[in-house]
Scaffold this motif. Structure first.
Motif, PDB file in Angstrom:
ATOM      1  N   GLU A   1     -10.939   0.289  -7.961  1.00 17.65           N
ATOM      2  CA  GLU A   1     -10.709  -0.983  -7.027  1.00 17.65           C
ATOM      3  C   GLU A   1      -9.531  -1.922  -7.669  1.00 17.65           C
ATOM      4  O   GLU A   1      -9.463  -2.083  -8.924  1.00 17.65           O
TER       5      GLU A   1
ATOM      6  N   VAL B   1      -6.642   3.497  -5.025  1.00 17.70           N
ATOM      7  CA  VAL B   1      -7.787   3.293  -4.321  1.00 17.70           C
ATOM      8  C   VAL B   1      -8.362   4.424  -3.773  1.00 17.70           C
ATOM      9  O   VAL B   1      -9.551   4.386  -3.426  1.00 17.70           O
ATOM     10  N   GLN B   2      -7.520   5.219  -3.641  1.00 19.71           N
ATOM     11  CA  GLN B   2      -8.004   6.536  -3.029  1.00 19.71           C
ATOM     12  C   GLN B   2      -6.930   7.828  -3.400  1.00 19.71           C
ATOM     13  O   GLN B   2      -6.222   7.588  -4.053  1.00 19.71           O
ATOM     14  N   TYR B   3      -7.637   9.156  -3.280  1.00 18.96           N
ATOM     15  CA  TYR B   3      -6.709  10.066  -3.986  1.00 18.96           C
ATOM     16  C   TYR B   3      -5.343  10.195  -3.741  1.00 18.96           C
ATOM     17  O   TYR B   3      -4.615  10.187  -4.856  1.00 18.96           O
TER      18      TYR B   3
ATOM     19  N   CYS C   1       1.155   5.324   0.055  1.00 12.77           N
ATOM     20  CA  CYS C   1       0.014   6.184   0.234  1.00 12.77           C
ATOM     21  C   CYS C   1       1.299   7.651   0.341  1.00 12.77           C
ATOM     22  O   CYS C   1       2.391   7.512   0.721  1.00 12.77           O
ATOM     23  N   TYR C   2       0.662   8.780   0.011  1.00 10.49           N
ATOM     24  CA  TYR C   2       1.872   9.948  -0.086  1.00 10.49           C
ATOM     25  C   TYR C   2       1.134  11.465   0.256  1.00 10.49           C
ATOM     26  O   TYR C   2      -0.075  11.363  -0.029  1.00 10.49           O
ATOM     27  N   ASP C   3       1.980  12.256   0.747  1.00  9.62           N
ATOM     28  CA  ASP C   3       1.531  13.560   1.120  1.00  9.62           C
ATOM     29  C   ASP C   3       2.681  14.385   0.035  1.00  9.62           C
ATOM     30  O   ASP C   3       3.734  14.294   0.321  1.00  9.62           O
TER      31      ASP C   3
ATOM     32  N   ASP D   1     -22.301   8.130   0.300  1.00  9.10           N
ATOM     33  CA  ASP D   1     -22.082   8.057  -0.848  1.00  9.10           C
ATOM     34  C   ASP D   1     -20.963   9.157  -1.424  1.00  9.10           C
ATOM     35  O   ASP D   1     -20.589   9.289  -2.655  1.00  9.10           O
ATOM     36  N   GLU D   2     -20.512   9.901  -0.664  1.00  9.76           N
ATOM     37  CA  GLU D   2     -19.216  10.788  -0.919  1.00  9.76           C
ATOM     38  C   GLU D   2     -18.147  10.525  -0.284  1.00  9.76           C
ATOM     39  O   GLU D   2     -17.135  11.160  -0.620  1.00  9.76           O
ATOM     40  N   ASP D   3     -18.079   9.740   0.728  1.00 11.68           N
ATOM     41  CA  ASP D   3     -16.780   9.557   1.353  1.00 11.68           C
ATOM     42  C   ASP D   3     -16.511   7.741   1.455  1.00 11.68           C
ATOM     43  O   ASP D   3     -17.169   7.050   1.028  1.00 11.68           O
ATOM     44  N   GLN D   4     -14.925   7.814   1.606  1.00 12.78           N
ATOM     45  CA  GLN D   4     -14.491   6.400   1.506  1.00 12.78           C
ATOM     46  C   GLN D   4     -13.461   6.271   2.803  1.00 12.78           C
ATOM     47  O   GLN D   4     -12.444   7.182   2.687  1.00 12.78           O
TER      48      GLN D   4
ATOM     49  N   GLN E   1       0.101  10.652   7.915  1.00 12.26           N
ATOM     50  CA  GLN E   1      -0.054  11.477   6.734  1.00 12.26           C
ATOM     51  C   GLN E   1      -1.337  12.026   6.883  1.00 12.26           C
ATOM     52  O   GLN E   1      -2.206  11.746   7.932  1.00 12.26           O
TER      53      GLN E   1
ATOM     54  N   VAL F   1      -3.700   7.251  -2.415  1.00  8.54           N
ATOM     55  CA  VAL F   1      -3.224   5.830  -2.020  1.00  8.54           C
ATOM     56  C   VAL F   1      -3.563   4.813  -3.273  1.00  8.54           C
ATOM     57  O   VAL F   1      -4.336   4.796  -3.787  1.00  8.54           O
TER      58      VAL F   1
ATOM     59  N   GLU G   1      -2.576   0.769  -4.382  1.00  3.92           N
ATOM     60  CA  GLU G   1      -2.171  -0.416  -4.051  1.00  3.92           C
ATOM     61  C   GLU G   1      -1.232  -1.168  -5.237  1.00  3.92           C
ATOM     62  O   GLU G   1      -1.518  -0.571  -6.354  1.00  3.92           O
TER      63      GLU G   1
ATOM     64  N   LEU H   1       0.813  -1.098  -0.091  1.00  7.03           N
ATOM     65  CA  LEU H   1      -0.118   0.016   0.111  1.00  7.03           C
ATOM     66  C   LEU H   1       0.839   1.184   0.043  1.00  7.03           C
ATOM     67  O   LEU H   1       1.725   1.350   0.721  1.00  7.03           O
TER      68      LEU H   1
ATOM     69  N   ARG I   1     -10.756   3.107   4.288  1.00  8.14           N
ATOM     70  CA  ARG I   1     -10.206   1.983   3.979  1.00  8.14           C
ATOM     71  C   ARG I   1      -9.422   1.543   5.066  1.00  8.14           C
ATOM     72  O   ARG I   1      -8.557   2.539   5.929  1.00  8.14           O
TER      73      ARG I   1
ATOM     74  N   ARG J   1     -17.645   5.999  -1.927  1.00  4.82           N
ATOM     75  CA  ARG J   1     -16.914   6.809  -2.895  1.00  4.82           C
ATOM     76  C   ARG J   1     -15.887   5.858  -3.265  1.00  4.82           C
ATOM     77  O   ARG J   1     -15.184   5.106  -2.857  1.00  4.82           O
ATOM     78  N   ARG J   2     -15.444   6.104  -4.638  1.00  4.25           N
ATOM     79  CA  ARG J   2     -14.729   5.014  -5.523  1.00  4.25           C
ATOM     80  C   ARG J   2     -13.999   5.656  -6.469  1.00  4.25           C
ATOM     81  O   ARG J   2     -14.417   6.379  -7.461  1.00  4.25           O
ATOM     82  N   LEU J   3     -12.646   5.417  -6.383  1.00  3.29           N
ATOM     83  CA  LEU J   3     -11.685   5.908  -7.538  1.00  3.29           C
ATOM     84  C   LEU J   3     -11.552   4.415  -8.470  1.00  3.29           C
ATOM     85  O   LEU J   3     -11.976   4.314  -9.573  1.00  3.29           O
TER      86      LEU J   3
ATOM     87  N   ASP K   1     -10.696   9.226   1.892  1.00  6.36           N
ATOM     88  CA  ASP K   1     -11.147  10.215   1.461  1.00  6.36           C
ATOM     89  C   ASP K   1     -12.336  10.808   1.842  1.00  6.36           C
ATOM     90  O   ASP K   1     -13.343  10.173   1.414  1.00  6.36           O
TER      91      ASP K   1
END
Lengths: 100, 100
Positions: free
Chosen positions: A93, A37-39, A14-16, B66-69, B38, A41, A43, A12, B71, A89-91, B16
């Motif tokens: 998967e 998987v997230q803004y 993840c970054y800032d 519906d707006e958030d996720q 982070q 983040v 995998e 996984l 993990r 919320r989904r980018l 997110d």
């Protein structure tokens, strides 16, 4: 976790990242390794120690040492289906990317 | 990974969240479980299945479905010291929070 050269390992990442352009370059790089998987983040799947070195070298080359941070967590295959996801919320998967 | 009631388990929680206030409530909740490594990522320690249920119930109660996720990835203790960190940007680290 051993270093079997041909075994696919999951991480996984993840970054800032302080700068928008750099952040985009990092996400572009990571998009070649697995789902976003997230803004900030991903995998990532990596096969063998050299490929892992290549990933970290690539990331080091993109970030600004004193302004940014990337964290890479090992994920164990048996734990991949123990991830709890709350919210719709989904980018991207995993199944958009790999067949496990 | 078994459900021994008194065994401390570690998780990586990343989120997110669309709304600033909700995001702050989520980070407030998570700050009671471990370091904010982070901007939208915490390491969380939870002891026993009830505490894990309480964490997920708390998070569900805060997010907008519906707006958030959120993990939640299981982290294995032996893997905690196999995390690769690139860059010096720093919010909180584990040793600000736990003695392992």
């Amino acid at each position: 976790m051993g270093t079997h050269p041909h075994r696919r390992r999951f991480y996984l990442v993840c970054y800032d990242i302080a700068d928008d352009d750099r952040r985009e370059e990092v996400s572009d790089l990571l998009s070649g390794y697995g789902p976003r998987v997230q803004y900030s983040v991903f995998e990532a799947a990596v096969t063998g120690p050299e490929a892992y070195e290549e990933l970290t070298r690539g990331l080091r080359g993109l970030i600004e040492q004193d302004e940014d941070q990337v964290r890479i967590y090992p994920l164990r295959v048996p734990d991949l289906d123990k991830v709890t996801v709350l919210g719709n919320r989904r980018l991207e998967e995993r199944d958009d990317f790999w067949i496990l």
